[in-house]
Design a protein around this motif. Structure first.
Motif, mmCIF file in Angstrom:
data_model
loop_
_atom_site.group_PDB
_atom_site.id
_atom_site.type_symbol
_atom_site.label_atom_id
_atom_site.label_comp_id
_atom_site.label_asym_id
_atom_site.label_seq_id
_atom_site.Cartn_x
_atom_site.Cartn_y
_atom_site.Cartn_z
ATOM 1 N N MET A 10 -13.805 1.407 -12.761
ATOM 2 C CA MET A 10 -12.976 0.704 -13.751
ATOM 3 C C MET A 10 -11.646 1.435 -13.872
ATOM 4 N N CYS A 15 -10.526 -4.623 -15.462
ATOM 5 C CA CYS A 15 -11.853 -4.138 -15.071
ATOM 6 C C CYS A 15 -12.797 -4.151 -16.271
ATOM 7 N N TYR A 61 -18.824 -2.986 -9.474
ATOM 8 C CA TYR A 61 -18.688 -1.634 -10.021
ATOM 9 C C TYR A 61 -19.975 -0.858 -9.811
#
Length: 65
Positions: A10, A15, A61
């Motif tokens: 992130m 994000c 992620y």
């Protein structure tokens, strides 16, 4: 239940929104708090940890145990 995830990758507000959206797609009632500088995502949710972790990972992620 409260769950904390270490999420890497992130880098910006976008994000954070993407991770929040992924979690809330898995549980629309989830409350999400993100501390990007610490790579921490705190989630208040009734969903199982693995379901939430998978949702974050599918967004691109990395989730560390």
């Amino acid at each position: 239940m409260n769950q904390t995830f270490t999420v890497t990758g992130m880098t910006c507000g976008h994000c954070e929104k993407a991770v929040t959206r992924a979690i809330q797609d898995a549980d629309p009632q989830a409350l999400v708090k993100i501390d990007r500088s610490s790579n921490l995502v705190e989630v208040e949710s009734t969903q199982a940890r693995d379901i939430l972790a998978k949702a974050i990972a599918e967004e691109g992620y990395a989730v560390k145990d």
